[in-house]
Motif scaffolding. Structure first.
Motif, PDB file in Angstrom:
ATOM      1  N   UNK A 216       0.816  -1.215   0.000  1.00  0.00           N
ATOM      2  CA  UNK A 216       0.000   0.000   0.000  1.00  0.00           C
ATOM      3  C   UNK A 216       0.847   1.262   0.000  1.00  0.00           C
ATOM      4  N   UNK A 217       1.996   1.212   0.624  1.00  0.00           N
ATOM      5  CA  UNK A 217       2.871   2.389   0.625  1.00  0.00           C
ATOM      6  C   UNK A 217       3.335   2.716  -0.786  1.00  0.00           C
ATOM      7  N   UNK A 218       3.697   1.682  -1.542  1.00  0.00           N
ATOM      8  CA  UNK A 218       4.110   1.902  -2.929  1.00  0.00           C
ATOM      9  C   UNK A 218       2.936   2.341  -3.795  1.00  0.00           C
ATOM     10  N   UNK A 219       1.754   1.814  -3.510  1.00  0.00           N
ATOM     11  CA  UNK A 219       0.572   2.213  -4.273  1.00  0.00           C
ATOM     12  C   UNK A 219       0.299   3.705  -4.102  1.00  0.00           C
ATOM     13  N   UNK A 220       0.404   4.181  -2.862  1.00  0.00           N
ATOM     14  CA  UNK A 220       0.171   5.602  -2.615  1.00  0.00           C
ATOM     15  C   UNK A 220       1.312   6.459  -3.166  1.00  0.00           C
ATOM     16  N   UNK A 221       2.517   5.943  -3.145  1.00  0.00           N
ATOM     17  CA  UNK A 221       3.641   6.663  -3.747  1.00  0.00           C
ATOM     18  C   UNK A 221       3.416   6.831  -5.240  1.00  0.00           C
ATOM     19  N   UNK A 222       2.849   5.803  -5.864  1.00  0.00           N
ATOM     20  CA  UNK A 222       2.542   5.875  -7.295  1.00  0.00           C
ATOM     21  C   UNK A 222       1.461   6.919  -7.570  1.00  0.00           C
ATOM     22  N   UNK A 223       0.444   6.964  -6.741  1.00  0.00           N
ATOM     23  CA  UNK A 223      -0.667   7.899  -6.941  1.00  0.00           C
ATOM     24  C   UNK A 223      -0.327   9.317  -6.516  1.00  0.00           C
ATOM     25  N   UNK A 224       0.580   9.434  -5.555  1.00  0.00           N
ATOM     26  CA  UNK A 224       0.954  10.753  -5.025  1.00  0.00           C
ATOM     27  C   UNK A 224       2.476  10.919  -5.053  1.00  0.00           C
ATOM     28  N   UNK A 225       3.074  11.066  -6.244  1.00  0.00           N
ATOM     29  CA  UNK A 225       4.530  11.225  -6.302  1.00  0.00           C
ATOM     30  C   UNK A 225       5.031  12.465  -5.582  1.00  0.00           C
ATOM     31  N   UNK A 226       4.148  13.444  -5.383  1.00  0.00           N
ATOM     32  CA  UNK A 226       4.510  14.667  -4.661  1.00  0.00           C
ATOM     33  C   UNK A 226       3.985  14.665  -3.225  1.00  0.00           C
ATOM     34  N   UNK A 227       3.506  13.534  -2.760  1.00  0.00           N
ATOM     35  CA  UNK A 227       3.066  13.404  -1.379  1.00  0.00           C
ATOM     36  C   UNK A 227       1.608  13.770  -1.154  1.00  0.00           C
ATOM     37  N   UNK A 228       1.107  13.387   0.018  1.00  0.00           N
ATOM     38  CA  UNK A 228      -0.287  13.614   0.417  1.00  0.00           C
ATOM     39  C   UNK A 228      -0.345  14.774   1.416  1.00  0.00           C
ATOM     40  N   UNK A 229      -1.247  15.718   1.162  1.00  0.00           N
ATOM     41  CA  UNK A 229      -1.443  16.826   2.103  1.00  0.00           C
ATOM     42  C   UNK A 229      -2.562  16.527   3.100  1.00  0.00           C
ATOM     43  N   UNK A 230      -3.625  15.871   2.617  1.00  0.00           N
ATOM     44  CA  UNK A 230      -4.794  15.603   3.439  1.00  0.00           C
ATOM     45  C   UNK A 230      -5.220  14.152   3.244  1.00  0.00           C
TER      46      UNK A 230
END
Length: 347
Positions: A216-230
């Motif tokens: 899941x960490x890699x999945x979110x890294x793929x979707x948010x290459x610039x990181x998550x704010x909220x």
């Protein structure tokens, strides 16, 4: 005069995933004759809300049960109270008359006797929307989505927003609010059908099926290459851990629910505390009841958004009291899209 009331109860406390055998349909006689001094209101239930938080009330013990009246333990064999919409059958109170449409704390059954002091409000019959909307987008789901996102997350236009359980009763509204603000929005769901629903019908920028992701960490890294704010969290567990690992400095997490942990204590979240400290991440839990003072204002805005076509809502409606147990169980199997409701009777 008496009528027969069919209602749902639990046989025993439920400390794991709910099963059909945990529930029982009972029938009892309800009197329509109320003493002259009584402030009780007899209501014919039309729609009742099906919400995952009830599982914590059905447990033999839960830390949530002593926090707020809506979370008190359910006694096996007794009626299960839940938010609902109905029509008044009998009342001696001047503020409620026979035939009034009402929303409030009813029961998982055909009829409810609402005591004085319990939550019960008259509805405007001329709003022009389905009555079921008062359990979802115009009810606690809508209040949780709007207040939780804007008041807890404090989002800014252009920020990157992640929503878990994004096709559920609250998540599908949060994502739309984020898009209206001009945010980049990604949702996690449990099927390709739901991925398509978010992207094609609700306008999410991206979505993924968490069941097909090995990391899941890699999945979110793929979707948010610039990181998550909220991060608007409806899940807890491994998803919260993965979101925290991908959050930007001064990221905000609104914890609305932790459904992955409700029936399995081994899935409890253990986010990296160093990330929380050094990124100065704020994690805040909230309840819809915290924002009841804002309800009228939020309802007014929500109604306008729906009228203008800026906000869409989706409902999953089952029929009849007998369907309540399976509808409730389905929440924990990811069977619903949108707000889960049971229609008890015709208007």
């Amino acid at each position: 005069m008496e009528i027969k009331n069919k209602y749902v109860t639990i046989k025993n406390s439920i400390n794991g995933a709910p099963k059909e055998s945990d529930f029982e349909i009972k029938v009892e006689n309800v009197s329509l004759i109320i003493e002259s001094e009584s402030k009780d209101v007899v209501v014919k239930n039309l729609f009742v809300s099906i919400d995952p938080y009830h599982i914590n009330r059905m447990k033999s013990q839960s830390s949530s049960q002593g926090t707020i009246s809506f979370a008190t333990a359910i006694t096996p064999g007794e009626c299960i109270d839940s938010y609902g919409v109905g029509r008044v059958l009998f009342s001696r109170r001047p503020d409620f008359r026979k035939g009034d449409l009402v929303a409030g704390l009813l029961t998982w059954g055909e009829y409810s006797i609402v005591k004085e002091g319990s939550l019960l409000n008259k509805l405007d019959p001329n709003m022009g929307f389905p009555l079921s909307y008062h359990l979802g987008i115009f009810g606690f789901s809508g209040l949780s989505a709007c207040a939780g996102f804007f008041e807890v997350c404090k989002p800014k236009p252009g920020e990157r927003v992640f929503v878990s359980a994004a096709s559920g009763s609250i998540g599908h509204l949060v994502g739309q609010y984020a898009k209206l603000l001009g945010c980049y929005v990604v949702g996690s769901v449990g099927s390709q059908e739901k991925v398509n629903f978010l992207k094609e019908r609700l306008g999410f920028d991206d979505a993924f099926n968490y069941k097909q992701e090995t990391d899941l960490k890699l999945a979110l890294k793929r979707c948010f290459p610039q990181g998550i704010d909220v991060y608007f969290d409806n899940v807890g567990g491994r998803m919260l851990e993965a979101a925290v690992a991908n959050m930007n400095i001064f990221g905000r997490v609104a914890v609305c629910g932790v459904i992955s942990e409700y029936t399995n204590a081994t899935t409890r979240a253990a986010p990296e505390m160093l990330d929380i400290v050094y990124k100065r991440i704020t994690i805040k839990g909230f309840l819809a009841a915290d924002f009841m003072n804002m309800y009228a204002e939020i309802l007014s805005k929500t109604v306008e958004y729906v009228k203008d076509g800026k906000l869409k809502t989706v409902e999953d409606i089952s029929q009849g009291v007998e369907s309540i147990p399976s509808a409730f169980i389905g929440l924990f199997n990811g069977e619903n899209i949108g707000k889960k409701i049971v229609k008890v009777a015709d208007e």
